[in-house]
Design a protein around this motif. Sequence first.
Motif, PDB file in Angstrom:
ATOM      1  N   ASN A   1      39.009  32.382  45.260  1.00 34.80           N
ATOM      2  CA  ASN A   1      40.151  32.822  44.478  1.00 34.80           C
ATOM      3  C   ASN A   1      39.658  33.426  43.163  1.00 34.80           C
ATOM      4  O   ASN A   1      39.021  32.739  42.355  1.00 34.80           O
ATOM      5  N   ILE A   2      39.924  34.705  42.958  1.00 35.88           N
ATOM      6  CA  ILE A   2      39.524  35.418  41.739  1.00 35.88           C
ATOM      7  C   ILE A   2      40.777  35.746  40.940  1.00 35.88           C
ATOM      8  O   ILE A   2      41.729  36.318  41.472  1.00 35.88           O
ATOM      9  N   VAL A   3      40.754  35.363  39.650  1.00 33.47           N
ATOM     10  CA  VAL A   3      41.893  35.607  38.765  1.00 33.47           C
ATOM     11  C   VAL A   3      41.393  36.313  37.515  1.00 33.47           C
ATOM     12  O   VAL A   3      40.467  35.826  36.848  1.00 33.47           O
ATOM     13  N   ALA A   4      41.982  37.451  37.205  1.00 28.76           N
ATOM     14  CA  ALA A   4      41.688  38.189  35.977  1.00 28.76           C
ATOM     15  C   ALA A   4      42.954  38.233  35.138  1.00 28.76           C
ATOM     16  O   ALA A   4      44.028  38.575  35.633  1.00 28.76           O
ATOM     17  N   SER A   5      42.835  37.854  33.871  1.00 29.32           N
ATOM     18  CA  SER A   5      44.001  37.825  32.984  1.00 29.32           C
ATOM     19  C   SER A   5      43.672  38.519  31.669  1.00 29.32           C
ATOM     20  O   SER A   5      42.511  38.574  31.247  1.00 29.32           O
ATOM     21  N   TYR A   6      44.710  39.010  31.012  1.00 33.90           N
ATOM     22  CA  TYR A   6      44.537  39.713  29.746  1.00 33.90           C
ATOM     23  C   TYR A   6      45.738  39.427  28.852  1.00 33.90           C
ATOM     24  O   TYR A   6      46.890  39.488  29.294  1.00 33.90           O
TER      25      TYR A   6
ATOM     26  N   VAL B   1      52.235  36.976  25.327  1.00 36.91           N
ATOM     27  CA  VAL B   1      52.523  37.679  26.582  1.00 36.91           C
ATOM     28  C   VAL B   1      51.190  38.037  27.228  1.00 36.91           C
ATOM     29  O   VAL B   1      50.340  38.672  26.603  1.00 36.91           O
ATOM     30  N   SER B   2      51.010  37.629  28.472  1.00 36.32           N
ATOM     31  CA  SER B   2      49.766  37.874  29.203  1.00 36.32           C
ATOM     32  C   SER B   2      50.080  38.460  30.567  1.00 36.32           C
ATOM     33  O   SER B   2      51.163  38.244  31.132  1.00 36.32           O
ATOM     34  N   VAL B   3      49.115  39.207  31.110  1.00 34.74           N
ATOM     35  CA  VAL B   3      49.213  39.754  32.450  1.00 34.74           C
ATOM     36  C   VAL B   3      48.017  39.252  33.253  1.00 34.74           C
ATOM     37  O   VAL B   3      46.920  39.092  32.696  1.00 34.74           O
ATOM     38  N   ALA B   4      48.229  38.981  34.530  1.00 32.80           N
ATOM     39  CA  ALA B   4      47.162  38.436  35.362  1.00 32.80           C
ATOM     40  C   ALA B   4      47.221  39.072  36.750  1.00 32.80           C
ATOM     41  O   ALA B   4      48.301  39.387  37.262  1.00 32.80           O
ATOM     42  N   VAL B   5      46.053  39.258  37.358  1.00 33.98           N
ATOM     43  CA  VAL B   5      45.940  39.732  38.730  1.00 33.98           C
ATOM     44  C   VAL B   5      44.984  38.798  39.459  1.00 33.98           C
ATOM     45  O   VAL B   5      43.978  38.370  38.899  1.00 33.98           O
TER      46      VAL B   5
ATOM     47  N   GLY C   1      42.839  35.108  56.061  1.00 31.98           N
ATOM     48  CA  GLY C   1      43.925  35.691  55.285  1.00 31.98           C
ATOM     49  C   GLY C   1      43.474  36.077  53.888  1.00 31.98           C
ATOM     50  O   GLY C   1      42.542  35.503  53.328  1.00 31.98           O
ATOM     51  N   SER C   2      44.132  37.070  53.350  1.00 34.14           N
ATOM     52  CA  SER C   2      43.859  37.527  51.994  1.00 34.14           C
ATOM     53  C   SER C   2      45.187  37.800  51.306  1.00 34.14           C
ATOM     54  O   SER C   2      46.054  38.476  51.856  1.00 34.14           O
ATOM     55  N   ASN C   3      45.317  37.278  50.083  1.00 38.00           N
ATOM     56  CA  ASN C   3      46.567  37.420  49.350  1.00 38.00           C
ATOM     57  C   ASN C   3      46.267  37.862  47.926  1.00 38.00           C
ATOM     58  O   ASN C   3      45.438  37.269  47.235  1.00 38.00           O
ATOM     59  N   SER C   4      46.914  38.914  47.467  1.00 40.49           N
ATOM     60  CA  SER C   4      46.763  39.425  46.106  1.00 40.49           C
ATOM     61  C   SER C   4      48.085  39.324  45.377  1.00 40.49           C
ATOM     62  O   SER C   4      49.158  39.419  45.980  1.00 40.49           O
ATOM     63  N   ALA C   5      47.983  39.134  44.049  1.00 38.07           N
ATOM     64  CA  ALA C   5      49.196  38.972  43.249  1.00 38.07           C
ATOM     65  C   ALA C   5      48.988  39.584  41.879  1.00 38.07           C
ATOM     66  O   ALA C   5      47.877  39.579  41.329  1.00 38.07           O
TER      67      ALA C   5
END
Length: 362
Positions: free
Chosen positions: A98-103, A282-286, A299-303
């Motif tokens: 699980n890879i999470v990038a946030s800004y 306020v933050s954004v994450a992918v 399975g692969s799931n992106s958000a």
Amino acid sequence: NTEALTPPKIPEGYLDSTACAMHNDDQALTLADVAEAALCNNPQTRNAYASARVQAAQLGIAKSAYLPTVNDNASGNLNVALPEQTVRNNPYSNLSNNIVASYLLFDFGNRDANLENARQLLLAASATQNSVVQAVLLNAIQAFYQVQANIAALDAAIASERASEESFKAAEARYKAGVSTPADKLQAQTLLAQNTLSKITVEGALKTAYGTLANVMGLEANQTLKLAIAGTLQSPQNITQDINVLIEQARTRRPDLLASEAQLKAAQASIDASRAASKPTVSVAVSNNLQDGSQTSFGSNSALGMTVSIPIFNGYGPSYKIRAAEASADLRAAQRDQLRLQISLDVWRAYQNLRTANESIQ
């Protein structure tokens, strides 16, 4: 790249390429040799340089808030069933990644205030380093001339002792010849004892001065030193310079006052940071989640999402942090004003001492 913002270990222009060579006991040290050795070896200069590097790293930490964060969580396991459970046996490993990038998009200026705080503290650390270098340099010069003064005082004390010894011998001879009183002999004997005591006192002061000089140079206090004979100093030509101009020059150039000004600005930025810390962010994450459970399970799931964090109640902590930051700024302002007054007193004392010493020599 914050290392590039760190001031040099020794300010440029102070040292040449051979200045930091090892001390030679047979070498007669000049004033320049003493000053360079102090700047190279005195732990105070290394301490100030290390403090500046620490603050430069803190500036890098403040800058990192403007960059995104990326976290990767990976796990895996192998399922092995008991023999009686062969129906449910899964010999394939279960893998998860699980890879999470946030800004952080918006925080009401909290990052900006923290960055300004770190930048001002770095300026303060750099100015403090310059102040330490100047103090070490001044201490080295004073210690060098104190040794020279004690050497001259010892020569004078030895000469006085010899003269009083001759006077005592003459008084004793006159007493034995019956041409003087016992009081004359005792007076000469007392003067000889006083001059001998003075010589012993000056000898101790000279040894102490040598130890102080070695300490300033970053050497052991019992280190043997040999000094070159200092030449006669010329009388300063600008002794009548306007004292008001000198005080204003000192307030413009003194690095400790520059450091105090930077610390005040850092404290003011800390107030803004404390106020912004109590406001929403306020933050954004992918993210991407990969699951590989068996031969038939993959399975692969992106958000992509946005998060708004609104602090509602934190036990009045943010309010007290703001009050503490405001009080700290008032403290820094008072310290700055006190230093400005102290600088004027330092210049006044130094000016008057220089005039007095110059007139005494004349």
